[in-house]
Design an enzyme around this catalytic site. Sequence first.
Site, mmCIF file in Angstrom:
data_model
loop_
_atom_site.group_PDB
_atom_site.id
_atom_site.type_symbol
_atom_site.label_atom_id
_atom_site.label_comp_id
_atom_site.label_asym_id
_atom_site.label_seq_id
_atom_site.Cartn_x
_atom_site.Cartn_y
_atom_site.Cartn_z
ATOM 1 N N GLU A 38 4.580 -14.662 65.062
ATOM 2 C CA GLU A 38 5.027 -13.766 66.146
ATOM 3 C C GLU A 38 3.922 -13.580 67.173
ATOM 4 O OE1 GLU A 38 7.983 -13.033 66.340
ATOM 5 O OE2 GLU A 38 8.837 -12.942 64.338
ATOM 6 N N TRP A 41 3.865 -16.423 69.350
ATOM 7 C CA TRP A 41 4.906 -16.425 70.394
ATOM 8 C C TRP A 41 4.419 -15.708 71.646
ATOM 9 C CZ3 TRP A 41 8.616 -19.585 71.064
ATOM 10 C CH2 TRP A 41 9.272 -20.140 69.981
ATOM 11 N N TRP A 69 27.622 -15.780 87.951
ATOM 12 C CA TRP A 69 27.380 -14.424 87.443
ATOM 13 C C TRP A 69 28.334 -13.460 88.141
ATOM 14 C CZ3 TRP A 69 24.635 -14.949 83.334
ATOM 15 C CH2 TRP A 69 23.534 -15.795 83.277
ATOM 16 N N ASN A 107 12.974 -5.855 67.985
ATOM 17 C CA ASN A 107 13.240 -7.186 68.554
ATOM 18 C C ASN A 107 14.683 -7.640 68.339
ATOM 19 O OD1 ASN A 107 12.346 -9.757 69.760
ATOM 20 N ND2 ASN A 107 12.802 -10.566 67.720
ATOM 21 N N TRP A 125 20.760 -12.460 84.067
ATOM 22 C CA TRP A 125 19.698 -12.003 83.164
ATOM 23 C C TRP A 125 18.597 -11.254 83.915
ATOM 24 C CZ3 TRP A 125 14.741 -13.811 84.044
ATOM 25 C CH2 TRP A 125 14.609 -14.970 84.825
ATOM 26 N N TRP A 148 13.923 -13.143 77.973
ATOM 27 C CA TRP A 148 15.193 -13.063 78.716
ATOM 28 C C TRP A 148 15.705 -14.461 79.049
ATOM 29 C CZ3 TRP A 148 18.893 -9.576 79.451
ATOM 30 C CH2 TRP A 148 18.604 -8.250 79.141
#
Length: 229
Positions: A38, A41, A69, A107, A125, A148
């Site tokens: 993690e 990341w 969208w 998360n 987004w 995102w």
Amino acid sequence: MEATSRLSPHLHFGEISPAAIWHAVRDAGGSVDTFLGEVGWRDYAQNVILQFPDYGGRNARAPFDHMAWRSGPDADRDFRAWCQGRTGYPIVDAGMRELWASGWMHNRVRMIAASFLIKHLLIDWRRGEQWFWDTLVDADYGSNAVNWQWSAGTGVDSNMFVRIMAPLTQSPKFDAGDYIRRWVPELAGVSDPLIHDPPVRPGGYPSPIIAHAAARQRALEAHAGLKAI
Ligand SMILES: Cc1cc2nc3c(=O)[nH]c(=O)nc-3n(C[C@H](O)[C@H](O)[C@H](O)COP(=O)(O)OP(=O)(O)OC[C@H]3O[C@@H](n4cnc5c(N)ncnc54)[C@H](O)[C@@H]3O)c2cc1C
């Protein structure tokens, strides 16, 4: 269960470095690989925005510039319902209300809420990224933008297939009953398993703003239209 370190705001503000965490955790021994992954990341996200400084505002995969969208008053109304935790999907609403009240969201709930905005509501987004940026205590340009874009499927690291999370499946899978009862007080008296999708909506708690099957179909069609371009 929370079961995470809550280190992200401290990492973001430079109160501790990823290297210090890495060595302290590795030296402590035990099964630490997932946790260290993690932390990795986070470095990956920092690296992405070093290479693509405008990552928070631009689709990394250009075809998504043509994505249909939703916009206009109906989309604005749905966006507000999402921000306020009034979508009628308890797990999404619990997360969005926790975010507003505390600046925090686990998360897994971030992933569910982000997917809901993008896929179920078909809202760009970038509107969600901006809301998280304004409300998270650990708001971080790199981690926020990369996650995102990953959720939207627009990122450099995204799968080619359309992944639509089913909030009503995720909620029992992660045993979210107590979490929902805490953050959605209208549902405090509803027991498991009904809490995940209550057939009766007490205390003015709204019905789902869109049915899962219809939302899924709409998202699949929008993505199919993209492929045709
Ligand atoms: C839509 C969305 C938006 C997000 N926005 C942010 C943000 O603005 N700021 C932010 O720090 N994280 C963001 N994340 C990533 C992740 O949710 C948080 O880093 C994590 O929940 C923080 O909790 P923790 O410190 O207890 O994590 P732990 O599970 O204890 O992980 C340890 C550390 O690893 C890093 N990490 C963990 N998961 C990720 C991940 N998916 N991506 C990048 N780094 C990660 C964090 O620095 C974290 O503190 C986002 C995730 C999603 C799905």
